[in-house]
Design a protein around this motif. Structure first.
Motif, mmCIF file in Angstrom:
data_model
loop_
_atom_site.group_PDB
_atom_site.id
_atom_site.type_symbol
_atom_site.label_atom_id
_atom_site.label_comp_id
_atom_site.label_asym_id
_atom_site.label_seq_id
_atom_site.Cartn_x
_atom_site.Cartn_y
_atom_site.Cartn_z
ATOM 1 N N GLY A 138 0.445 -0.951 -0.035
ATOM 2 C CA GLY A 138 0.416 0.425 0.063
ATOM 3 C C GLY A 138 0.588 0.688 0.185
ATOM 4 N N ILE A 139 1.773 1.383 1.125
ATOM 5 C CA ILE A 139 2.887 2.497 0.668
ATOM 6 C C ILE A 139 3.261 2.563 -0.871
ATOM 7 N N TYR A 140 4.043 1.741 -1.054
ATOM 8 C CA TYR A 140 4.464 1.513 -2.615
ATOM 9 C C TYR A 140 3.319 2.407 -3.677
ATOM 10 N N MET A 141 2.483 1.510 -3.455
ATOM 11 C CA MET A 141 1.281 2.751 -4.582
ATOM 12 C C MET A 141 1.395 3.641 -4.424
ATOM 13 N N ALA A 142 1.310 3.758 -3.390
ATOM 14 C CA ALA A 142 0.393 5.041 -2.930
ATOM 15 C C ALA A 142 1.714 5.956 -3.172
ATOM 16 N N THR A 143 3.162 6.194 -3.096
ATOM 17 C CA THR A 143 3.811 6.456 -3.555
ATOM 18 C C THR A 143 4.089 7.317 -5.194
ATOM 19 N N ALA A 144 4.220 5.491 -5.350
ATOM 20 C CA ALA A 144 4.042 5.388 -7.317
ATOM 21 C C ALA A 144 2.864 6.240 -7.217
ATOM 22 N N LEU A 145 1.954 6.272 -7.008
ATOM 23 C CA LEU A 145 1.088 7.218 -8.073
ATOM 24 C C LEU A 145 1.231 8.254 -7.534
ATOM 25 N N SER A 146 1.151 9.070 -6.621
ATOM 26 C CA SER A 146 2.241 10.324 -6.442
ATOM 27 C C SER A 146 2.980 10.675 -7.502
ATOM 28 N N PHE A 147 4.333 10.134 -7.582
ATOM 29 C CA PHE A 147 5.152 10.371 -8.398
ATOM 30 C C PHE A 147 4.875 11.027 -9.251
ATOM 31 N N ASN A 197 13.297 8.973 -14.946
ATOM 32 C CA ASN A 197 14.697 7.928 -14.262
ATOM 33 C C ASN A 197 14.964 8.002 -13.164
ATOM 34 N N ASP A 198 15.172 9.112 -12.195
ATOM 35 C CA ASP A 198 15.537 9.420 -11.225
ATOM 36 C C ASP A 198 14.336 9.415 -9.836
ATOM 37 N N ASP A 199 13.114 9.380 -10.516
ATOM 38 C CA ASP A 199 11.703 8.801 -9.762
ATOM 39 C C ASP A 199 11.827 7.494 -9.248
ATOM 40 N N ASP A 200 12.426 6.660 -11.032
ATOM 41 C CA ASP A 200 11.820 5.295 -10.405
ATOM 42 C C ASP A 200 12.873 4.304 -9.836
ATOM 43 N N ARG A 201 14.233 5.109 -9.806
ATOM 44 C CA ARG A 201 15.267 4.928 -8.965
ATOM 45 C C ARG A 201 14.988 5.396 -7.239
ATOM 46 N N VAL A 202 14.108 5.805 -6.935
ATOM 47 C CA VAL A 202 13.842 6.473 -6.113
ATOM 48 C C VAL A 202 12.828 5.017 -5.714
ATOM 49 N N LEU A 203 12.140 4.760 -6.647
ATOM 50 C CA LEU A 203 10.552 4.045 -6.014
ATOM 51 C C LEU A 203 11.283 2.827 -6.166
ATOM 52 N N GLU A 204 12.599 2.088 -6.928
ATOM 53 C CA GLU A 204 13.659 1.363 -6.491
ATOM 54 C C GLU A 204 13.916 0.791 -5.270
ATOM 55 N N ARG A 205 14.533 1.612 -4.898
ATOM 56 C CA ARG A 205 15.325 2.508 -3.363
ATOM 57 C C ARG A 205 13.712 1.638 -2.246
ATOM 58 N N LEU A 206 12.334 2.543 -2.813
ATOM 59 C CA LEU A 206 11.511 2.540 -1.663
ATOM 60 C C LEU A 206 11.115 1.092 -1.605
ATOM 61 N N ALA A 207 11.191 0.066 -3.009
ATOM 62 C CA ALA A 207 10.336 -1.350 -2.772
ATOM 63 C C ALA A 207 11.663 -2.355 -1.805
ATOM 64 N N ARG A 208 12.969 -1.800 -1.655
ATOM 65 C CA ARG A 208 14.064 -2.964 -1.120
ATOM 66 C C ARG A 208 13.989 -2.439 -0.056
ATOM 67 N N THR A 209 13.580 -1.586 0.503
ATOM 68 C CA THR A 209 13.341 -1.000 2.186
ATOM 69 C C THR A 209 12.200 -1.544 2.601
ATOM 70 N N LEU A 210 10.991 -1.672 1.898
ATOM 71 C CA LEU A 210 9.586 -1.809 2.084
ATOM 72 C C LEU A 210 10.272 -3.654 2.128
ATOM 73 N N ILE A 211 10.436 -3.730 1.534
ATOM 74 C CA ILE A 211 10.752 -5.892 1.720
ATOM 75 C C ILE A 211 11.661 -5.793 2.559
ATOM 76 N N ALA A 212 12.796 -5.662 2.441
ATOM 77 C CA ALA A 212 13.690 -5.438 3.441
ATOM 78 C C ALA A 212 12.967 -5.479 5.112
ATOM 79 N N ALA A 213 11.972 -4.607 4.768
ATOM 80 C CA ALA A 213 11.549 -3.913 6.580
ATOM 81 C C ALA A 213 10.514 -5.302 6.877
ATOM 82 N N ALA A 214 10.383 -5.893 5.734
ATOM 83 C CA ALA A 214 8.761 -6.671 6.321
ATOM 84 C C ALA A 214 9.554 -7.603 6.419
#
Length: 184
Positions: free
Chosen positions: A31-40, A131-148
């Protein structure tokens, strides 16, 4: 007599707790990832809309396509926009203006529109480098997976410990019952 359903009650409870935690944390992270991607995406489209209004205004203000003032105004409008590219073409497809600031190989979002002038129509292509937004989303995805995963592991260990402590009276009772003989 031991049951063969995946070990002791404590281990089974801890395993189910870990799985439910992982599922819950995964859904929250998704949910956090999707909300961030939609905001971007919304911000990117808003940037393109604003640039479209600006380019339309500049073309309408200049009047003539070959006017050097238009080129100068477009150059000024593109200062500091390293992630934006504007290309103007006439009705025959000849390039009238281009600002090539988007590096090749990057993912871009395009918007095409036409601006009528006195004699003809100008076709405009706006390209936004995301491209910059895509990199931020990739880092966010990795962080969220590690946190979960880390959260599920911590809760599994804590859950196992709590279940073991909670079942201690049941184990004590079981030991006392096993110590009884038929004649006692």
């Amino acid at each position: 007599m031991r049951l063969r359903h995946g070990g002791s009650l404590g281990r089974r409870l801890a395993r189910w707790l870990a799985l439910l935690t992982l599922a819950g944390l995964s859904l929250t992270c998704l949910g956090i990832y999707m909300a961030t991607a939609l905001s971007f995406e919304e911000r990117q489209m808003d940037t393109l809309r604003q640039q479209q209004l600006q380019v339309t205004h500049l073309i309408g203000e200049a009047g003539e396509v070959n006017h050097s003032a238009l080129t100068h105004k477009l150059d000024d409008a593109m200062v500091g926009r390293r992630n934006m590219e504007v290309t103007l073409t006439d009705a025959e497809g000849r390039v009238l203006y281009t600002s090539s600031s988007v590096p090749g190989g990057h993912r871009i979002i395009d918007v095409r529109f036409e601006v009528p002038t006195g004699a003809s129509t100008i076709r405009v292509l706006l390209s936004l480098d995301v491209n910059d937004d895509d990199r931020v989303l990739e880092r966010l995805a990795r962080t969220l997976i590690a946190a979960a995963l880390a959260g599920a592991v911590v809760i599994a260990i804590g859950g196992y410990t709590l279940v073991q402590v909670g079942l201690r009276p049941v184990r004590d009772l079981s030991s006392q019952i096993q110590a009884l003989d038929a004649d006692t």
